[in-house]
Design a protein around this motif. Sequence first.
Motif, PDB file in Angstrom:
ATOM      1  N   ARG A  69      34.073  24.521 -40.004  1.00  0.00           N
ATOM      2  CA  ARG A  69      32.697  24.172 -40.340  1.00  0.00           C
ATOM      3  C   ARG A  69      31.791  25.400 -40.514  1.00  0.00           C
ATOM      4  O   ARG A  69      31.102  25.505 -41.524  1.00  0.00           O
ATOM      5  CB  ARG A  69      32.131  23.224 -39.274  1.00  0.00           C
ATOM      6  CG  ARG A  69      31.007  22.373 -39.781  1.00  0.00           C
ATOM      7  CD  ARG A  69      30.540  21.426 -38.727  1.00  0.00           C
ATOM      8  NE  ARG A  69      31.465  20.327 -38.482  1.00  0.00           N
ATOM      9  CZ  ARG A  69      31.409  19.553 -37.396  1.00  0.00           C
ATOM     10  NH1 ARG A  69      30.525  19.786 -36.458  1.00  0.00           N
ATOM     11  NH2 ARG A  69      32.241  18.553 -37.253  1.00  0.00           N
ATOM     12  N   PRO A  70      31.778  26.346 -39.563  1.00  0.00           N
ATOM     13  CA  PRO A  70      30.888  27.496 -39.758  1.00  0.00           C
ATOM     14  C   PRO A  70      31.377  28.447 -40.850  1.00  0.00           C
ATOM     15  O   PRO A  70      30.642  29.338 -41.276  1.00  0.00           O
ATOM     16  CB  PRO A  70      30.911  28.186 -38.391  1.00  0.00           C
ATOM     17  CG  PRO A  70      32.174  27.767 -37.756  1.00  0.00           C
ATOM     18  CD  PRO A  70      32.486  26.393 -38.286  1.00  0.00           C
TER      19      PRO A  70
ATOM     20  N   ARG B 192      29.788  37.785 -41.469  1.00  0.00           N
ATOM     21  CA  ARG B 192      30.118  36.367 -41.407  1.00  0.00           C
ATOM     22  C   ARG B 192      31.586  36.176 -41.009  1.00  0.00           C
ATOM     23  O   ARG B 192      31.929  35.282 -40.236  1.00  0.00           O
ATOM     24  CB  ARG B 192      29.860  35.767 -42.798  1.00  0.00           C
ATOM     25  CG  ARG B 192      29.742  34.278 -42.858  1.00  0.00           C
ATOM     26  CD  ARG B 192      29.319  33.896 -44.263  1.00  0.00           C
ATOM     27  NE  ARG B 192      29.231  32.466 -44.422  1.00  0.00           N
ATOM     28  CZ  ARG B 192      30.281  31.688 -44.621  1.00  0.00           C
ATOM     29  NH1 ARG B 192      31.477  32.211 -44.677  1.00  0.00           N
ATOM     30  NH2 ARG B 192      30.120  30.381 -44.763  1.00  0.00           N
TER      31      ARG B 192
ATOM     32  N   ASN C  61      32.953  34.864 -37.011  1.00  0.00           N
ATOM     33  CA  ASN C  61      33.797  33.675 -36.933  1.00  0.00           C
ATOM     34  C   ASN C  61      35.264  34.010 -36.695  1.00  0.00           C
ATOM     35  O   ASN C  61      36.130  33.147 -36.791  1.00  0.00           O
ATOM     36  CB  ASN C  61      33.640  32.835 -38.202  1.00  0.00           C
ATOM     37  CG  ASN C  61      32.285  32.168 -38.276  1.00  0.00           C
ATOM     38  OD1 ASN C  61      31.893  31.453 -37.361  1.00  0.00           O
ATOM     39  ND2 ASN C  61      31.538  32.439 -39.331  1.00  0.00           N
TER      40      ASN C  61
ATOM     41  N   TYR D 117      22.467  33.288 -36.224  1.00  0.00           N
ATOM     42  CA  TYR D 117      23.078  32.562 -37.345  1.00  0.00           C
ATOM     43  C   TYR D 117      23.101  33.408 -38.621  1.00  0.00           C
ATOM     44  O   TYR D 117      23.321  32.875 -39.720  1.00  0.00           O
ATOM     45  CB  TYR D 117      22.393  31.205 -37.565  1.00  0.00           C
ATOM     46  CG  TYR D 117      20.971  31.266 -38.086  1.00  0.00           C
ATOM     47  CD1 TYR D 117      19.920  31.600 -37.235  1.00  0.00           C
ATOM     48  CD2 TYR D 117      20.689  30.979 -39.406  1.00  0.00           C
ATOM     49  CE1 TYR D 117      18.628  31.655 -37.708  1.00  0.00           C
ATOM     50  CE2 TYR D 117      19.396  31.031 -39.890  1.00  0.00           C
ATOM     51  CZ  TYR D 117      18.370  31.366 -39.033  1.00  0.00           C
ATOM     52  OH  TYR D 117      17.087  31.420 -39.501  1.00  0.00           O
TER      53      TYR D 117
END
Lengths: 284, 249, 337
Positions: free
Chosen positions: C19-20, C192, C196, C273
């Motif tokens: 999802r992320p 990013r 993750n 985020y």
Amino acid sequence: MITLLFDGLAYGMLLFILSCGLAVTLGLMNFINLAHGAFAMAGGYATVILTNRLGMPFLLTLPVAFVIAAAVGWVLERTLYIRMYEKSPLDQVLFSIGLVFMAVSGVDYLMGSQQQILHLPDFLRGRVEVFGVGIGIYRTFLIVVCGVLALALQLAVTRTRFGSRLRAAVDDRRVARGVGIPVKTVFAVTFAVGSGLAGLGGALGAEILGLDPSFPLKFMVYFLIVVSVGGTSSMAGPLYASILLGVADVLGKYYVPELGGFVIYAVLVVVLVVRPQGLFARAS
Amino acid sequence: MTTVLETRNLRKDFGALKATQDVSFRLEAGARHALIGPNGAGKTTFINLLTGVLKPTSGEIFLNGDDITSVRRDRRVARGLVRTFQINQLFGKLNVAESIGLVISERRGHGRDWWRFAGKLPGIADEIAQLATDFGLDSVLDQPCAGLPYGKQRLLEIALAIAAKPKVLLMDEPAAGVPEADRHEVLDRISALPSDVSILLIEHDMDLVFNFASRISVLVGGALFAEGTTAEIANDPRVREVYLGGGDE
Amino acid sequence: MAKTDMTPNGAKVVKIMRRPVRWSLAEIAFWLLAVASVFLLPGQHLILTEIAGLAILALSLDLILGYAGVVSLGQAAMYGVGAYAAGLYAIHVTGEPLSGLLVGAAAGAVIAFATSFLLLRGADLTRLMVTLGVAAVLFEVANKAAWLTGGADGLQGIWIDPILGLFDFDLEGHTGYVYSLTVLFVLFVIARLVVNSPFGYSLKAVRDNPLRASAVGVPVNARLVAVYTLSGAYAGIAGALFTQTQQFISLDVLSFQKSADGLMVLTIGGPGYLYGGMIGALAYKLIQDALSGFTPQYWQFWVGLLLVIFVLVGRDRPRQFVIDVMARLRGGKGGAQ
């Protein structure tokens, strides 16, 4: 050499008066108040305006500077700071940065960005020779005034009822509240007195530290060094730290001018490396 | 039997307070061993010493014969010594799948991989799913830990430790604060742990201790007071006096 | 990726972990808008370049604050050293810009690595102090080493070659903006990936609960050193980019003001985020621009006031708003499938 040590001592005592309020705020409320220098600046400008523009005697302006800074501190504590105690250090830092910006720009707007020149009365100017050593009269005046204040503070903290309440609140806020100490009032009074002392320090230091709108930013690191080196558990710690800092700064600038303020920051970093844990022993 | 975890004259002083006094203790392979004692007996301090949260004042700790007294916390975990906490210590903002996943990736030595997405480690999804199913967490996989009901948090607390594949598991009051209704779920999970995992259980709940453990050590005032089989401890009059509080069951 | 023998719950985990990682509509829209600004706002490229640079500085802070929970008041240390390193490299070695960025990154990383050990012990208060102190030391060093840095006069005579030998830096800042935006995008994509990755998850574990992180086998200190160093490289690149687009360096790059700017920008947009720095930089510059429009000299007063209000109101709110919007867009996309 002795003249330099003397200057350093005077400078250190002045730093102590400027930053002892911050030490208490940090110890008591666990609050990094980066805006502490703004209160000092308020006192400095009060004195400059009163002496230069209204012709009030310099000595008379000193208590006024104290009262003005204390009043501003009291009002801000009651209205704004009180809402910040429970927030994170990051919030507190941002909040006080905001205040610094407002103070810097506000003073710039009202007074202009130029350096303020304080006209000291004649009897405080010049220097005398004692045993062949040149001693500045104003420096002597600073040492006497700040020394008396430091002594008075020490007595106030150790000997008075308010002092014992303050120490209890520093030790453990919750317990203090539990045994009926009005912690909120203790906070407010302490904050006001700390701000007032900063204001007095700003007034006393206007001549030797220089006074312009960037004052709070310029001396922020100095105040924080005093607090982090000296600790927040007693009045003596910040006093020794201030004197050490004052002497180191004056000697450093004289003997190794190419290093400048570097000596000061080096002191900070060395202390941080040697005693990283001991700095804020009271911060949980 | 082989000893997997051993302490020799382990001592911890906090100033004048002697929290742990010359504790020499052995945990055997595959053991179901309980450590009991009144409040303030120093049980949690003992666990903190074993796992490296606290440094002992003196004494040594051995894991499978190796001296680990000065080994870092995370290295002890890598050697198979894992604990759970009396008060939940979860990763508040991460969800259940991510929390379990990070423990697995760390265990497999991928903790420094920055160049690929965590979900792409081979087989990790199935392992997370399996563990979550075992602990009844499969319905809350995508929920942040901080928002879970307390019973689920307690299960996750244990699941995180299991995800590290312990050889020796130290459990600090796993059923603490769990409401009666959810208790059996936690207890079932503990009983179902593989038999080759050696377990040291700290617990107040005597029912749980006597059901679970075959050996019991009693800690009083930071010192080992008694040790023996469940029956021996249950029938030891001294233990009954200091700990079980005389005659009441 | 989808394995045939995967259990239903395994498939569910794959979906959650992805999802992320998936690019949401909001994210794609964000970057399309950024690209569109190149063509639609040619008159604004100078300020947009500043925004992109500020966004990279804030992104570097986000890596440590938003993902590892390390507060810092001294990001200017790495930013400034990166700026000076890139400037000196351009003057004394070559004006080639891409290698200049790498030099800035390396300089920032070295400073961060060397000072990271000061951050390992102590709570937030101590960390704020230490980082502030380190930046103050470097400011003073740069101030006194005038033979190298130009001191208070600034470092002049920087000449930057065309990018890839093709695109010359122009006065309107077109090349500078496209260059800055590209660097921002590349750094964002790497960040990013990092946040993750397994490494990124171990950072988040340290952020949320360092005690437990160590109890499940995460070497907390090593991870903090690693991420602080990475953050230093990012800040160094931001500084180098500043040097290359401005072709002039003043001591301001090492000032407390610079650190405070980065921190303000990140907290305005919200940490944790990755978009916070960019949104914050945009908001901050727009506010600054608007304020300096009607009160050119004293805009800082109003920024201070806004900051105070922002903190008093609760700085979670704007971020929560953005997260809600993104969740709604993502939800809408899921429903369409």
